[in-house]
Design a protein around this motif. Structure first.
Motif, PDB file in Angstrom:
ATOM      1  N   GLN A  65       1.110  -1.173  -0.105  1.00  0.00           N
ATOM      2  CA  GLN A  65       0.014   0.230  -0.025  1.00  0.00           C
ATOM      3  C   GLN A  65       0.884   1.242   0.046  1.00  0.00           C
ATOM      4  O   GLN A  65       2.191   1.198   0.646  1.00  0.00           O
ATOM      5  CB  GLN A  65      -0.854   0.116   1.196  1.00  0.00           C
ATOM      6  CG  GLN A  65      -1.877  -0.891   1.170  1.00  0.00           C
ATOM      7  CD  GLN A  65      -2.726  -0.613   2.441  1.00  0.00           C
ATOM      8  OE1 GLN A  65      -3.318   0.257   2.647  1.00  0.00           O
ATOM      9  NE2 GLN A  65      -2.817  -1.757   3.533  1.00  0.00           N
ATOM     10  N   ILE A  67       0.850   5.685   0.251  1.00  0.00           N
ATOM     11  CA  ILE A  67       0.031   6.747   0.290  1.00  0.00           C
ATOM     12  C   ILE A  67       0.755   7.850  -0.630  1.00  0.00           C
ATOM     13  O   ILE A  67       1.946   7.846  -0.519  1.00  0.00           O
ATOM     14  CB  ILE A  67      -0.079   7.328   1.716  1.00  0.00           C
ATOM     15  CG1 ILE A  67      -0.488   6.301   2.838  1.00  0.00           C
ATOM     16  CG2 ILE A  67      -0.696   8.763   2.022  1.00  0.00           C
ATOM     17  CD1 ILE A  67      -1.768   6.008   2.402  1.00  0.00           C
ATOM     18  N   GLU A  92      -8.703   5.202  -2.598  1.00  0.00           N
ATOM     19  CA  GLU A  92      -9.263   6.307  -1.843  1.00  0.00           C
ATOM     20  C   GLU A  92      -8.427   7.392  -2.223  1.00  0.00           C
ATOM     21  O   GLU A  92      -7.421   7.268  -2.599  1.00  0.00           O
ATOM     22  CB  GLU A  92      -8.898   6.113  -0.591  1.00  0.00           C
ATOM     23  CG  GLU A  92      -9.737   4.755   0.205  1.00  0.00           C
ATOM     24  CD  GLU A  92      -9.360   4.935   1.679  1.00  0.00           C
ATOM     25  OE1 GLU A  92      -9.640   5.974   2.512  1.00  0.00           O
ATOM     26  OE2 GLU A  92      -9.114   3.661   2.352  1.00  0.00           O
ATOM     27  N   CYS A  93      -9.078   8.488  -2.326  1.00  0.00           N
ATOM     28  CA  CYS A  93      -8.474   9.808  -2.571  1.00  0.00           C
ATOM     29  C   CYS A  93      -9.257  10.967  -1.873  1.00  0.00           C
ATOM     30  O   CYS A  93     -10.494  11.053  -1.932  1.00  0.00           O
ATOM     31  CB  CYS A  93      -8.333  10.128  -4.130  1.00  0.00           C
ATOM     32  SG  CYS A  93      -7.598  11.581  -4.518  1.00  0.00           S
ATOM     33  N   ARG A 105      -4.463   6.718  -1.591  1.00  0.00           N
ATOM     34  CA  ARG A 105      -4.016   5.310  -1.206  1.00  0.00           C
ATOM     35  C   ARG A 105      -4.263   4.733  -2.707  1.00  0.00           C
ATOM     36  O   ARG A 105      -4.848   4.588  -3.147  1.00  0.00           O
ATOM     37  CB  ARG A 105      -4.844   5.072  -0.073  1.00  0.00           C
ATOM     38  CG  ARG A 105      -4.676   3.647   0.392  1.00  0.00           C
ATOM     39  CD  ARG A 105      -5.423   2.907   1.576  1.00  0.00           C
ATOM     40  NE  ARG A 105      -5.211   3.709   2.670  1.00  0.00           N
ATOM     41  CZ  ARG A 105      -4.368   3.703   3.765  1.00  0.00           C
ATOM     42  NH1 ARG A 105      -3.703   2.723   3.771  1.00  0.00           N
ATOM     43  NH2 ARG A 105      -4.606   4.373   4.661  1.00  0.00           N
ATOM     44  N   HIS A 107      -3.119   0.555  -3.756  1.00  0.00           N
ATOM     45  CA  HIS A 107      -3.013  -0.988  -3.436  1.00  0.00           C
ATOM     46  C   HIS A 107      -2.263  -1.340  -4.558  1.00  0.00           C
ATOM     47  O   HIS A 107      -2.751  -1.239  -5.771  1.00  0.00           O
ATOM     48  CB  HIS A 107      -4.253  -1.524  -3.094  1.00  0.00           C
ATOM     49  CG  HIS A 107      -4.925  -1.399  -1.777  1.00  0.00           C
ATOM     50  ND1 HIS A 107      -5.470  -0.255  -1.648  1.00  0.00           N
ATOM     51  CD2 HIS A 107      -4.826  -2.120  -0.631  1.00  0.00           C
ATOM     52  CE1 HIS A 107      -5.868  -0.213  -0.419  1.00  0.00           C
ATOM     53  NE2 HIS A 107      -5.378  -1.444   0.089  1.00  0.00           N
ATOM     54  N   THR A 129       5.750   9.964  -2.124  1.00  0.00           N
ATOM     55  CA  THR A 129       4.872   8.802  -1.703  1.00  0.00           C
ATOM     56  C   THR A 129       5.609   8.173  -0.578  1.00  0.00           C
ATOM     57  O   THR A 129       6.639   8.286  -0.318  1.00  0.00           O
ATOM     58  CB  THR A 129       5.519   7.833  -3.033  1.00  0.00           C
ATOM     59  OG1 THR A 129       4.900   8.316  -4.176  1.00  0.00           O
ATOM     60  CG2 THR A 129       4.608   6.433  -2.650  1.00  0.00           C
ATOM     61  N   VAL A 132       3.075   2.239   3.193  1.00  0.00           N
ATOM     62  CA  VAL A 132       2.646   1.854   4.360  1.00  0.00           C
ATOM     63  C   VAL A 132       3.234   0.835   4.838  1.00  0.00           C
ATOM     64  O   VAL A 132       3.078  -0.484   4.072  1.00  0.00           O
ATOM     65  CB  VAL A 132       1.042   1.692   4.109  1.00  0.00           C
ATOM     66  CG1 VAL A 132       0.290   1.441   5.225  1.00  0.00           C
ATOM     67  CG2 VAL A 132       0.324   2.986   3.563  1.00  0.00           C
ATOM     68  N   GLN A 135      -0.948  -0.580   9.499  1.00  0.00           N
ATOM     69  CA  GLN A 135      -2.199   0.243   9.683  1.00  0.00           C
ATOM     70  C   GLN A 135      -2.681  -0.012  11.048  1.00  0.00           C
ATOM     71  O   GLN A 135      -3.584  -0.895  11.377  1.00  0.00           O
ATOM     72  CB  GLN A 135      -3.049  -0.139   8.475  1.00  0.00           C
ATOM     73  CG  GLN A 135      -4.399   0.975   8.554  1.00  0.00           C
ATOM     74  CD  GLN A 135      -5.215   0.573   7.391  1.00  0.00           C
ATOM     75  OE1 GLN A 135      -5.357  -0.544   6.911  1.00  0.00           O
ATOM     76  NE2 GLN A 135      -6.048   1.530   6.919  1.00  0.00           N
TER      77      GLN A 135
END
Length: 144
Positions: A65, A67, A92-93, A105, A107, A129, A132, A135
């Protein structure tokens, strides 16, 4: 606002959206018709937007992952936003205030895949960048 009973219903459903109406009613000590009515009203008010499934990306081969903070170049905001929507690895954004316009985010299956995706953006935006590692807080409900 939610009353205590609505809070309990939302918490139970957040933990297991597949629970049967009968079991939900039993757990909140209501009849099935009353629980159904409460549930319908929560949906009508927009408190509950959807009943969904929680997929483990790793089980699908997405072992990484990332970010990514994204700052579009002048005049490229809408182009970058459209591009983010079109790339399915962006899961996700958020459009944010501050130095960056977007925090997203991804994947991924590999670092090489990350490079290919970012190569599609770098002529339109600056990116930063972070990979991850863990979490410690999974997506959760805000305080009810």
């Amino acid at each position: 606002m939610l009353d205590d009973l609505d809070r309990r219903i939302v918490e139970i459903l957040a933990d297991d959206a597949r629970i049967s109406l009968k079991e939900l009613a039993q757990r909140v000590e209501l009849s099935s018709p009353s629980a159904s009515d409460r549930l319908r009203r929560l949906e009508e008010r927009g408190v509950i937007r959807a009943f969904t499934v929680d997929i483990d990306p790793q089980a699908l081969g997405y072992t990484l992952q990332a970010i990514v903070r994204i700052k579009p170049l002048p005049g490229k905001l809408h182009t970058v936003q459209k591009l983010i929507r079109e790339i399915p690895e962006f899961t996700e954004c958020d459009k944010v205030t501050g130095d960056d316009c977007f925090i997203a985010r991804l994947h991924l299956r590999s670092i090489e895949e990350l490079d290919r995706i970012l190569d599609r953006i770098t002529d339109k935006a600056e990116t930063s960048t972070a990979i991850v590692k863990a979490q410690p807080v999974k997506r959760r409900l805000p305080p009810l």
